[in-house]
Scaffold this active site. Structure first.
Site, PDB file in Angstrom:
ATOM      1  N   GLU A 288       3.288   2.180 -15.342  1.00  0.00           N
ATOM      2  CA  GLU A 288       4.057   3.388 -15.051  1.00  0.00           C
ATOM      3  C   GLU A 288       5.308   3.134 -14.217  1.00  0.00           C
ATOM      4  O   GLU A 288       5.574   3.859 -13.264  1.00  0.00           O
ATOM      5  CB  GLU A 288       3.167   4.405 -14.317  1.00  0.00           C
ATOM      6  CG  GLU A 288       1.955   4.822 -15.117  1.00  0.00           C
ATOM      7  CD  GLU A 288       1.120   5.884 -14.400  1.00  0.00           C
ATOM      8  OE1 GLU A 288       0.944   6.949 -14.995  1.00  0.00           O
ATOM      9  OE2 GLU A 288       0.654   5.631 -13.272  1.00  0.00           O
TER      10      GLU A 288
HETATM   11  C1  ACM Z   1      -3.131   3.698 -14.416  1.00  0.00           C
HETATM   12  O1  ACM Z   1      -4.031   4.543 -14.550  1.00  0.00           O
HETATM   13  N1  ACM Z   1      -1.890   4.081 -14.202  1.00  0.00           N
HETATM   14  C2  ACM Z   1      -3.404   2.288 -14.524  1.00  0.00           C
END
Ligand code: ACM
Length: 655
Positions: A288
């Protein structure tokens, strides 16, 4: 639980009394000795019997343990964890290639102890057991909410009881950097709100884990999820500025991976942390990464252009490549979330699949080892059966060649900590982690949810012997909500609801930081999976399947409905007295309405009558309303009641 690979019942039983003794006749080391000592303490706690702990020789001991060797100094992924346990009415023998297998065998023995008319006893049997996957992990996030070490330790005890062997410790994120750094003290001093583990505490914890056959893999998030790093070291950020600690709504922080000083910093940090965590694997996060801070920095975009990269993803791959060299240089194998998957990375990198199961197979096809976490997120509040149905080798992975399939090491459940506290975490992990542990350990064909739930109900209360609080915290939390000792009526409602599923809880990332939100509401006390709703659904299922003739199920269904219908009279005054409960009033009211509708339905079915369309329409509207989340809760008996309403008023058949 987990179900052993091979089990053969014998006849008779080995009685466990105060004279119970253990002897060792093979390799012996401090880890085995402390394992035996814990085993005896646990046996004592489980039976309530003080054990006399007299020394015994191999011929006379109740349990004889034989290990071929002690196992590696630093626990390795490839170690043999098999064991054989043979119990006869006179003696039990536990044999294993090394201490790890013996520790697992001792856990099996503890699970086998039952109460019988002749005393506590273990049935005569032979178990030959070994894990299906070498990597059976649990991630615990200590950033969103910090967890003291006693909470961590009791959860390690639970993991060991379920034969899990990796704690993935999520130690840095936007909300906090949770490890003391001597090289960069502003990390913990400024980036942790004072909540971090000292290096001495980390060492002690890692050794506690090792004693239990559990490896500790640390995760330090980079280049995203890195706000807690730039709080103290703003020069590393992609945007100039000052960064107050704690996550801010809409915040996106990413390290500036185009400047050399970032690499100098990370090299030293990784060196320090690699020295603190003995495990061979080192997790760098990598998930992310928000594009905003990179897009809005012209210098970074210029760098991408000048180096012939296409986009930010290429830039992250460039970063990962350099990072991998550093991690490697400090003696570790790099792991990251599936976003890191890129053909430029060396093949020893381990990819953790969270966005979907496909990336696991994709990684294996490209020659990377991988772990599955997609499907095992405990914070999504799914029922145990849904996690249980997910298999690392299913989906795209089922089509892998045997060589590729070997690259799938196992999986990890994830306990993200936005909505947990030391008080509630056990009830979010346990007992639902047990079926996931079974998925990773037991043969692939062990999939029957009914059998799983029978064993789950059993293991759940037994886990309480370890000091896990998933059951023991329930009543105290209900009492706090009500401000009263007698919470029977509140419990009736709490037992019938569950927290909403997936990421639907409404106060997402509030400002100020998530840590300052009180997690003391009914949604926090409610179990992720309502056993009451599950049992009620089974009753309704049996009743419907019997053509409405099963009078035993009918009587039980009626008893529940009468209880729910009458509950509000007692609960209403309790709710009106407490600011914590007023938001739950509509749920209690709907429980009455639903039960009344279901009682009408069952009356009609018993008399072989059908109820009119107008009734059906009216009742289904109530069902629809009651299935919507209120106060972040769902009434879990509603689907079963819908089934009964529909059965009692089948729509008129059209010509
Ligand atoms: C995650 O749940 N961003 C690894």
């Amino acid at each position: 639980m987990p179900v052993p690979a091979k089990l053969q019942m014998g006849s008779g039983q080995l009685v466990i009394d105060q004279l119970f003794t253990v002897a060792v006749n093979g390799a012996r080391d401090a880890r085995l000795d402390s394992g035996i000592s814990r085993f005896l303490d646990q046996l004592s706690r489980q039976t309530g019997m003080p054990l006399l702990k007299q020394p015994a020789d191999t011929a006379k001991a109740s349990l004889v343990i034989h290990c071929e060797n002690a196992g590696r100094k630093i626990q390795e992924l490839s170690e043999d964890e098999a064991y054989t346990l043979e119990v006869t009415p006179t003696q039990a023998t536990l044999t294993a290639p090394n201490t790890l297998g013996a520790l697992h065998g001792l856990q099996t023995f503890l699970q086998l102890i039952e109460v019988t008319p002749a005393g506590f006893a273990v049935p005569a049997l032979t178990i030959q057991d070994q894990p299906r996957f070498a990597w059976r992990g649990l991630l615990i996030d200590v950033c969103r909410h910090f967890l003291p070490l006693d909470v961590m330790r009791r959860n390690l005890d639970g993991m060991a009881a379920l034969k899990m062997n990796v704690l993935h410790w999520h130690l840095s994120d936007d909300e906090g950097f949770r490890v003391e750094s001597r090289k960069f003290p502003k990390l913990h001093e400024m980036g942790s709100q004072g909540q971090y583990y000292t290096q001495a505490e980390i060492r002690e914890f890692v050794s506690y884990a090792r004693d239990r056959g559990i490896r500790v893999v640390p995760e330090f998030e980079m280049p995203g999820h890195s706000r807690s790093i730039v709080v103290g070291y703003p020069d590393l950020a992609s945007q100039p500025g000052t960064y107050p600690p704690g996550r801010v709504a809409g915040d996106a922080t990413a390290l500036d991976v185009t400047q050399e000083k970032t690499y100098k910093f990370l090299d030293k940090l990784i060196e320090e942390m690699a020295g603190l965590f003995p495990d061979a694997y080192f997790h760098i996060g990598g998930d992310e990464v928000d594009d905003k801070p990179w897009n809005s920095n012209p210098k970074i975009q210029e760098f991408i252009h000048a180096h012939g990269m296409k986009d930010n993803r290429d830039l992250q791959a460039y970063f990962n490549k350099r990072l991998e060299r550093m991690v490697s240089k400090h003696g570790k194998i790099m792991m990251g979330w599936d976003e890191i998957l890129h053909p430029d990375l060396p093949k020893n990198v381990v990819v953790q699949s969270w966005r979907g199961q496909e990336s696991l197979a994709a990684a294996a096809k490209q020659g990377y080892r991988g772990l599955l976490s997609n499907g095992y997120y405990l914070d999504l509040m799914w029922p145990a059966a849904r996690h249980y149905a997910v298999d690392p080798m299913s989906g795209a992975a089922a089509a892998l060649t045997p060589e590729e399939a070997k690259l799938i090491l196992g999986g990890e459940a994830c306990m993200w900590a936005e909505y947990i506290t030391p008080e509630t975490i056990d009830s979010r992990i346990w007992p639902r982690l047990a079926p996931i542990a079974e998925r990773f350990w037991s043969p692939q064909n062990v999939t029957d949810p009914k059998s799983m739930y029978q064993r789950l109900d059993e293991i759940s209360w037994r886990l309480g012997w370890l000091g896990l609080t998933h059951e023991s915290n329930y009543l105290p939390m209900l009492r706090r909500l009500a401000g009263a000792e007698d919470v029977r009526s509140l419990r009736v409602l709490a037992d019938a609801v569950e927290p909403t599923k997936d990421y639907t809880r409404s106060e997402v990332f509030p400002q100020p930081p998530v840590q300052s939100v009180s997690l003391n509401r009914l949604v926090d006390a409610a179990r992720p999976e309502s056993a009451t709703a599950r049992h009620f659904a089974e009753l309704v299922g049996s009743f419907v399947a019997s053509g409405y003739k099963d009078s035993a199920s009918e009587a039980q269904i009626r008893a529940w409905l009468v209880k729910w219908q009458g509950n509000h009279t007692n609960l209403k005054p309790l709710m009106e007295r407490s600011f914590l409960l007023t938001e739950d009033l509509p749920l209690s009211e709907d429980l009455v309405t639903l039960s009344a509708a279901c009682l009408q339905a069952i009356d009609a079915l018993a008399k072989n009558q059908t109820l009119p369309d107008s009734w059906r329409t009216e009742q289904l509207a109530v069902v629809e309303r009651s299935m919507k989340p209120r106060a972040n809760l769902l009434i879990m008996i509603a689907p079963s009641i819908q089934k009964m309403i529909e059965a009692a008023s089948p729509p008129a058949s059209h010509p």
